[in-house]
Design a protein around this motif. Structure first.
Motif, mmCIF file in Angstrom:
data_model
loop_
_atom_site.group_PDB
_atom_site.id
_atom_site.type_symbol
_atom_site.label_atom_id
_atom_site.label_comp_id
_atom_site.label_asym_id
_atom_site.label_seq_id
_atom_site.Cartn_x
_atom_site.Cartn_y
_atom_site.Cartn_z
ATOM 1 N N VAL A 374 1.228 -1.673 -0.187
ATOM 2 C CA VAL A 374 -0.054 -0.078 -0.304
ATOM 3 C C VAL A 374 0.944 1.578 0.001
ATOM 4 C CG1 VAL A 374 -1.322 1.457 1.206
ATOM 5 C CG2 VAL A 374 -1.974 -1.035 1.205
ATOM 6 N N ARG A 375 0.737 2.354 -1.006
ATOM 7 C CA ARG A 375 1.363 3.464 -1.184
ATOM 8 C C ARG A 375 0.310 4.883 -0.691
ATOM 9 N NH1 ARG A 375 3.759 0.497 -5.448
ATOM 10 N NH2 ARG A 375 6.804 -0.082 -4.632
ATOM 11 N N PHE A 376 0.372 5.426 -0.222
ATOM 12 C CA PHE A 376 0.220 7.364 0.231
ATOM 13 C C PHE A 376 1.345 7.728 -0.586
ATOM 14 C CE2 PHE A 376 -2.789 4.782 2.414
ATOM 15 C CZ PHE A 376 -4.032 5.489 2.962
ATOM 16 N N GLU A 377 0.976 8.255 -1.654
ATOM 17 C CA GLU A 377 1.399 9.285 -3.147
ATOM 18 C C GLU A 377 0.851 10.656 -3.068
ATOM 19 O OE1 GLU A 377 2.249 7.687 -6.702
ATOM 20 O OE2 GLU A 377 2.767 5.255 -6.237
ATOM 21 N N ILE A 397 2.877 1.122 2.340
ATOM 22 C CA ILE A 397 3.698 -0.393 4.391
ATOM 23 C C ILE A 397 4.321 -1.417 2.870
ATOM 24 C CG2 ILE A 397 1.975 -1.122 5.675
ATOM 25 C CD1 ILE A 397 -0.336 0.773 5.354
ATOM 26 N N PRO A 398 5.009 -1.924 3.040
ATOM 27 C CA PRO A 398 5.404 -2.869 2.432
ATOM 28 C C PRO A 398 4.272 -4.153 2.486
ATOM 29 C CG PRO A 398 7.334 -1.692 3.350
ATOM 30 C CD PRO A 398 5.984 -1.649 4.310
ATOM 31 N N ALA A 399 4.369 -5.095 1.626
ATOM 32 C CA ALA A 399 3.058 -6.297 1.885
ATOM 33 C C ALA A 399 3.958 -7.402 2.843
ATOM 34 C CB ALA A 399 3.637 -7.001 0.120
ATOM 35 N N GLY A 400 2.647 -7.276 3.731
ATOM 36 C CA GLY A 400 3.663 -8.445 4.783
ATOM 37 C C GLY A 400 3.783 -7.690 5.805
ATOM 38 N N LEU A 420 -8.416 4.800 1.946
ATOM 39 C CA LEU A 420 -7.795 3.535 2.040
ATOM 40 C C LEU A 420 -8.848 2.669 1.256
ATOM 41 C CD1 LEU A 420 -5.784 1.495 1.537
ATOM 42 C CD2 LEU A 420 -5.389 0.936 3.680
ATOM 43 N N TYR A 421 -10.020 2.951 2.174
ATOM 44 C CA TYR A 421 -11.577 2.176 1.870
ATOM 45 C C TYR A 421 -11.903 2.768 0.808
ATOM 46 C CZ TYR A 421 -12.793 -2.288 5.269
ATOM 47 O OH TYR A 421 -12.412 -3.237 5.124
ATOM 48 N N ILE A 431 -3.406 6.362 -4.018
ATOM 49 C CA ILE A 431 -3.551 5.884 -3.531
ATOM 50 C C ILE A 431 -3.040 4.399 -4.361
ATOM 51 C CG2 ILE A 431 -4.700 4.446 -1.382
ATOM 52 C CD1 ILE A 431 -5.981 6.680 -0.336
ATOM 53 N N THR A 432 -2.729 3.436 -3.518
ATOM 54 C CA THR A 432 -1.863 2.474 -5.208
ATOM 55 C C THR A 432 -1.754 1.413 -3.676
ATOM 56 O OG1 THR A 432 0.332 2.263 -4.820
ATOM 57 C CG2 THR A 432 -0.868 3.498 -6.437
ATOM 58 N N ILE A 433 -2.312 0.083 -3.981
ATOM 59 C CA ILE A 433 -2.392 -1.058 -3.932
ATOM 60 C C ILE A 433 -1.876 -2.204 -5.360
ATOM 61 C CG2 ILE A 433 -3.554 -3.167 -3.021
ATOM 62 C CD1 ILE A 433 -6.032 -1.805 -2.264
#
Length: 617
Positions: A374-377, A397-400, A420-421, A431-433
């Motif tokens: 997850v990234r907030f840019e 937020i790196p995966a895991g 994020l939701y 915001i990316t996933i």
């Protein structure tokens, strides 16, 4: 049925960013509302046509009754100088009486067949519209639901659904049949007698309709006032009952009763004023009907005296007038109900036309779901333009991994979870996933990939099992119990008399704050998403339970991308990265040890909380 406001007056504006609000319902004509309803009804076109055929049959039979009655009276009337045909006179009336009974029965039979055939269309239309409104309300943004008044909105939906039934029944069962019967009666009167009967009937009808429509339109403002006051009273009552505990905390039962009584009193005064105008309308209608009936019967009686008409003709004219004016006698009520149903239906259509502030992009595809990073840019966001909440926030937020956000109240921590939701869309940045902008994929897939334990847990008024299983509908009892054990609430549940069948009450008020929170944790564990948000997840727990659940939360976060929003810093010490958010800006970031070493804002917060937790001497 209490009246409704013109659509568009009850709900607050949504201030939807980038969304254009629909035209107020008051700007839409009744014909436009009918055109909006027609496609739903036309799905049952064969039933509509069959119902119309039965309706015509019923009216033809109904009009045939006075004609048959005339023939019966004329047959039984002795004619001077006629030969004695007693046997013939006995047989003919028996045949006419049988035909009379058959026509009466046919009228009822065709009417019942019409209602039976059309019931599926009416109920199906009401069901489809209500379901569409329900789905649309769930698709609207959080902003709309934060601003709405539950009592008033549910009343709007209830009235709109009832309006579908009333509109169809009033138009198909009252207005259209009356028009058909009127045309048939005028045709018979014009063909068998002179045009005077037709002109009296037409003139009376025109005056009656003009008077009814004019007075009813004038009364609309009183009806609208009643509707507004009714919705205000309903909203206040529902809001007070939903906040039952707050009312009790401040001993304000009398205050709430006073507010409700004031609303009811205003509604009472408006209702009395409306009743006065209704009495005036009814009196005028009865006067017009009485005058026209007297003129018609005077003309028919004169015709009998002059020998131009028979006694049977007089009976037929009288029967026609009675049959015709009985439905006309209710025209004011019918017209008012139709107008009211159109207003009610329009109100519900306005809810359906509320613009979605957050909507899927054209051709949006589901989230790929391969990478849970997850990234907030460079994210900036404001609920209102004059008050920015987040300012150029960037983090990953790196995966895991687990990232925690701490900071004072109002700093924008919970807004991160809402963005994020996709309860709202960011106004700057993205915001990316897994590298995919969440605005370019479907909302459903984003929310499916995320689980949340919110700060304020609201439960359904159902069983404990239902509330936990809500995380994954269709889960087995064993899976529900496993989630409850992981959230350390299983022992509490089985200790209650009804176990997992225990009802939690409205909004979960039968449970303590900590119990509600643990149900929410169990619900999220059962969902088992790749991304987890803990928004003050242990805020309602005591220290012992907090420490017990911390290990379970840590286990639940294993291998998942986790965002922890916390006020208690002791809950985030193991996070891979901690962000300190103040006034919408990240002022510090690092691990727990790194932030303590900096001796900055985080270290101050840590020292303050440690001193507050120290035992008093």
């Amino acid at each position: 049925m209490s009246p409704m406001r013109r659509s568009g007056e009850a709900l607050p504006s949504s201030h939807a960013a980038g969304g254009q609000a629909p035209a107020p319902a008051g700007d839409r004509s009744d014909w436009a509302t009918l055109r909006r309803l027609f496609p739903y009804l036309w799905q049952y076109k064969w039933r509509v046509l069959a119902a119309l055929a039965f309706m015509v049959g019923a009216k033809v039979a109904n009009v045939g009754v006075p004609v048959l009655l005339k023939n019966l009276v004329d047959t039984m009337t002795p004619k001077p100088g006629a030969p004695d045909l007693t046997q013939a006179l006995l047989i003919v009336p028996i045949g006419l009486l049988l035909a009379y009974g058959l026509l009466r029965f046919s009228t009822s039979l065709f009417s019942e067949l019409r209602e039976l055939i059309f019931a599926k269309a009416t109920e199906g239309t009401a069901r489809q519209i209500a379901l569409e409104v329900f789905r649309h309300l769930h698709s609207l943004s959080l902003r709309f639901h934060l601003e709405r008044q539950t009592g008033g909105m549910t009343r709007d939906i209830e009235r709109g659904t009832r309006g579908v039934h009333s509109l169809i029944s009033m138009s198909l069962y009252s207005i259209v049949p009356t028009i058909i019967e009127l045309v048939l009666v005028l045709t018979i009167l014009g063909v068998k007698f002179d045009a005077f009967f037709v002109w009296i009937t037409v003139a009376a009808l025109v005056l009656y309709i003009v008077f009814t429509v004019t007075v009813t339109e004038w009364r609309t403002k009183f009806r609208k006032t009643m509707n507004e006051l009714d919705s205000v009273a309903q909203s206040r009552a529902v809001d007070s009952l939903l906040n039952y505990e707050t009312v009790k905390y401040f001993n304000n039962e009398d205050f709430e009763a006073g507010r409700y009584d004031a609303s009811l009193d205003r509604y009472r005064k408006a209702a009395i004023k409306s009743q006065r105008t209704l009495s005036m309308l009814n009196t005028g209608q009865q006067a017009l009907i009485a005058i026209s009936l007297v003129l018609m019967l005077w003309r028919a009686t004169s015709g009998v005296v002059d020998g131009r008409m028979t006694l049977g003709d007089l009976v037929m004219v009288n029967a026609f007038m009675i049959q015709l004016y009985i439905p006309l006698n209710f025209l004011g009520v019918i017209y008012r109900e139709i107008k009211q149903s159109l207003t009610d239906l329009d109100k519900m259509f306005v809810l359906m036309e509320k613009e979605r502030e957050v909507r899927d992009a054209p051709g949006a595809q589901p989230l790929a779901g391969v990478d849970a990073t997850v990234r907030f840019e460079d994210v900036s966001f404001a609920y209102e333009p004059a008050r920015p909440i987040l300012k150029h926030v960037s983090f990953e937020i790196p995966a895991g991994k687990t990232v925690a956000v701490v900071g004072p109240s109002g700093s924008g921590k919970s807004t991160l979870a809402r963005l994020l939701y996709r309860f709202y869309d960011v106004q700057q940045g993205r915001i990316t996933i897994g590298g995919e902008d969440i605005r370019e994929v479907t909302q459903s897939s984003v929310r499916k990939a995320i689980g949340i334990v919110p700060q304020d847990t609201v439960l359904f008024n159902d069983t404990v099992e239902y509330n936990i299983a809500y995380g994954r509908p269709g889960a087995t009892r064993e899976e529900v119990e496993a989630a409850a054990r992981a959230a350390r609430i299983h022992d509490f549940i089985v200790a209650t008399p009804k176990g997992y069948e225990t009802t939690v009450g409205e909004r979960g008020l039968k449970l303590s704050g900590g119990e509600k929170q643990r149900v929410a944790i169990a619900r999220t564990l059962l969902k088992n998403p790749p991304i987890v948000i803990f928004d003050e997840a242990t805020s309602a727990l005591d220290s012992a339970n907090e420490r017990a659940i911390q290990s379970e939360l840590k286990n639940a976060a294993q291998g998942k991308t986790t965002l922890v929003i916390a006020h208690r810093l002791s809950t985030v010490v193991d996070a891979h990265e901690i962000l300190v958010l103040e006034s919408g800006v990240i002022v510090e970031r690092g691990t727990h040890a790194q932030l303590l070493a900096k001796q900055g804002r985080y270290a101050q917060m840590w020292a303050l909380q440690k001193s507050e937790a120290a035992p008093l001497m």
